[in-house]
Design an enzyme around this catalytic site. Structure first.
Site, PDB file in Angstrom:
ATOM      1  N   ASP A  39     -14.244   7.759   9.782  1.00  9.79           N
ATOM      2  CA  ASP A  39     -13.564   6.292   9.466  1.00  9.79           C
ATOM      3  C   ASP A  39     -14.704   5.285   9.688  1.00  9.79           C
ATOM      4  O   ASP A  39     -15.568   5.446  10.803  1.00  9.79           O
ATOM      5  CB  ASP A  39     -12.379   6.274  10.419  1.00  9.79           C
ATOM      6  CG  ASP A  39     -11.402   5.267   9.848  1.00  9.79           C
ATOM      7  OD1 ASP A  39     -10.377   5.379   9.229  1.00  9.79           O
ATOM      8  OD2 ASP A  39     -11.632   4.015   9.833  1.00  9.79           O
ATOM      9  N   ASP A  62     -19.306   4.444   7.421  1.00 11.57           N
ATOM     10  CA  ASP A  62     -18.618   3.796   6.039  1.00 11.57           C
ATOM     11  C   ASP A  62     -18.737   4.777   5.026  1.00 11.57           C
ATOM     12  O   ASP A  62     -19.956   4.913   4.635  1.00 11.57           O
ATOM     13  CB  ASP A  62     -19.100   2.403   6.159  1.00 11.57           C
ATOM     14  CG  ASP A  62     -18.426   1.529   4.850  1.00 11.57           C
ATOM     15  OD1 ASP A  62     -17.844   1.888   3.939  1.00 11.57           O
ATOM     16  OD2 ASP A  62     -18.551   0.207   5.036  1.00 11.57           O
ATOM     17  N   VAL A  63     -17.889   4.987   4.128  1.00 11.76           N
ATOM     18  CA  VAL A  63     -17.937   5.833   2.982  1.00 11.76           C
ATOM     19  C   VAL A  63     -18.852   5.301   2.109  1.00 11.76           C
ATOM     20  O   VAL A  63     -19.101   5.667   1.123  1.00 11.76           O
ATOM     21  CB  VAL A  63     -16.710   6.321   2.408  1.00 11.76           C
ATOM     22  CG1 VAL A  63     -16.073   7.157   3.327  1.00 11.76           C
ATOM     23  CG2 VAL A  63     -15.830   5.115   1.909  1.00 11.76           C
ATOM     24  N   SER A 141      -3.543   7.392  -7.088  1.00 16.76           N
ATOM     25  CA  SER A 141      -2.472   6.646  -6.665  1.00 16.76           C
ATOM     26  C   SER A 141      -1.553   6.501  -7.965  1.00 16.76           C
ATOM     27  O   SER A 141      -2.246   6.798  -9.121  1.00 16.76           O
ATOM     28  CB  SER A 141      -2.809   4.901  -6.586  1.00 16.76           C
ATOM     29  OG  SER A 141      -1.629   4.086  -6.615  1.00 16.76           O
ATOM     30  N   TYR A 154      -8.042  -2.192  -8.271  1.00 20.27           N
ATOM     31  CA  TYR A 154      -7.479  -0.746  -7.645  1.00 20.27           C
ATOM     32  C   TYR A 154      -7.257   0.026  -8.666  1.00 20.27           C
ATOM     33  O   TYR A 154      -7.495   1.263  -8.634  1.00 20.27           O
ATOM     34  CB  TYR A 154      -6.579  -1.396  -6.779  1.00 20.27           C
ATOM     35  CG  TYR A 154      -5.831  -0.097  -6.083  1.00 20.27           C
ATOM     36  CD1 TYR A 154      -6.567   0.151  -4.748  1.00 20.27           C
ATOM     37  CD2 TYR A 154      -4.558   0.499  -6.153  1.00 20.27           C
ATOM     38  CE1 TYR A 154      -6.020   1.313  -3.696  1.00 20.27           C
ATOM     39  CE2 TYR A 154      -4.287   1.353  -5.391  1.00 20.27           C
ATOM     40  CZ  TYR A 154      -4.931   1.894  -4.086  1.00 20.27           C
ATOM     41  OH  TYR A 154      -4.389   2.945  -3.393  1.00 20.27           O
ATOM     42  N   LYS A 158      -8.857   3.923  -8.965  1.00 23.61           N
ATOM     43  CA  LYS A 158      -8.067   5.084  -8.821  1.00 23.61           C
ATOM     44  C   LYS A 158      -8.257   5.729 -10.087  1.00 23.61           C
ATOM     45  O   LYS A 158      -8.154   7.127 -10.043  1.00 23.61           O
ATOM     46  CB  LYS A 158      -6.729   4.664  -8.468  1.00 23.61           C
ATOM     47  CG  LYS A 158      -6.642   4.147  -6.949  1.00 23.61           C
ATOM     48  CD  LYS A 158      -7.132   5.095  -5.909  1.00 23.61           C
ATOM     49  CE  LYS A 158      -7.081   4.733  -4.426  1.00 23.61           C
ATOM     50  NZ  LYS A 158      -7.550   5.854  -3.400  1.00 23.61           N
ATOM     51  N   THR A 189       2.083   3.005   4.997  1.00 25.04           N
ATOM     52  CA  THR A 189       0.621   3.069   5.626  1.00 25.04           C
ATOM     53  C   THR A 189       0.412   1.670   6.009  1.00 25.04           C
ATOM     54  O   THR A 189       0.716   0.630   5.558  1.00 25.04           O
ATOM     55  CB  THR A 189      -0.411   3.727   4.665  1.00 25.04           C
ATOM     56  OG1 THR A 189      -0.646   2.887   3.588  1.00 25.04           O
ATOM     57  CG2 THR A 189       0.104   5.042   4.443  1.00 25.04           C
TER      58      THR A 189
END
Length: 254
Positions: A39, A62-63, A141, A154, A158, A189
């Site tokens: 994370d 950080d990805v 999602s 987003y 996704k 979440t």
């Protein structure tokens, strides 16, 4: 008594400091895996790993940092001797139309939600191929499948994750690598609670979305998504690859 489907296996979970990533780390750990929680937020991920105890460690990265992610995968493989499961749960969100999304917001969403998945998979696939086996589970999602108003960036990211997952399944199945995706609905979440939908400024928005989209009339829990992820990552799903599994209370059934 929990099953031991992941005994002697090593799992790397991104976005593991909270939400679905944390629940997945907890589930795989309970089933015997050594889990590496990645994370970008140091305090929560270290606290999560400490709470799990033995067979758990935290990595701050950080990805969106390609070199950093590659270094983490190389280090984990060198120290632990293997990598069996990759779960890409890191994600950020931004709610707006295309004109209403700034270039900086667009770049952030794509960097984390799509590029971050690509970077992690790009680092892990050669390790899996050298072992002759490995399981990837990505997180999409419901609105990566069907779209949603005012969520343009987003939705784009996704949807990209879903088709990236299918492509990896086709490209690497003969190397013993399976790639699948889960597509959650509204899940309780920090990403949802802290966003424009369900945030403190609009307390009724979450229930309105549940009423509009969910056949099961409640918000989902991270543990419910983690259960689906654990199934897809396990040998119980040994003949499943390239799948997008809805965990969405019926959202995409309509």
């Amino acid at each position: 008594m929990p099953s031991r489907r992941f005994a002697s296996q090593v799992a790397l979970i991104t976005g593991a400091g909270s939400g679905i990533g944390l629940a997945t780390a907890q589930r795989l750990h309970a089933e015997g895996a050594t889990v590496v929680l990645l994370d970008r937020n140091e305090e929560p991920v270290k606290a999560a790993a400490a709470e799990l105890g033995a067979r758990a460690e935290a990595v701050v990265c950080d990805v969106a940092d390609h070199a950093g992610v590659a270094a983490v995968v190389a280090d984990v493989t060198a120290r632990l001797g293997r990598l069996d499961v990759l779960v890409t749960a890191a994600g950020v969100d931004q709610c707006d139309t295309v004109p209403g999304t700034t270039l900086a917001e667009w770049r952030t969403i794509i960097d984390v939600d799509l590029d971050g998945v690509f970077f992690a998979c790009r680092a892990a696939i050669p390790v899996f191929a050298s072992q002759g086996r490995g399981a990837i589970v990505t997180i999409s999602s419901a609105i990566g499948t069907v779209g949603e108003r005012n969520r343009s960036a987003y939705c784009a990211a996704k949807s990209g994750v879903e088709n990236l997952t299918r492509a990896m399944a086709l490209d690497h199945g003969r190397q013993g690598i399976r790639a699948n995706c889960v597509a959650p609905g509204l899940i309780d979440t920090p990403l949802i609670r802290g966003g424009k939908v369900g945030g403190a400024a609009n307390p009724g928005a979450m229930q309105a979305m549940v009423d509009a989209h969910h056949a099961i009339p409640r918000i989902g829990q991270p543990s419910e998504v983690a259960a689906a992820i654990a199934f897809l990552a396990s040998d119980d799903a040994s003949f499943i690859t390239g799948a997008v599994l809805p965990v969405d209370a019926g959202w995409t059934a309509a």
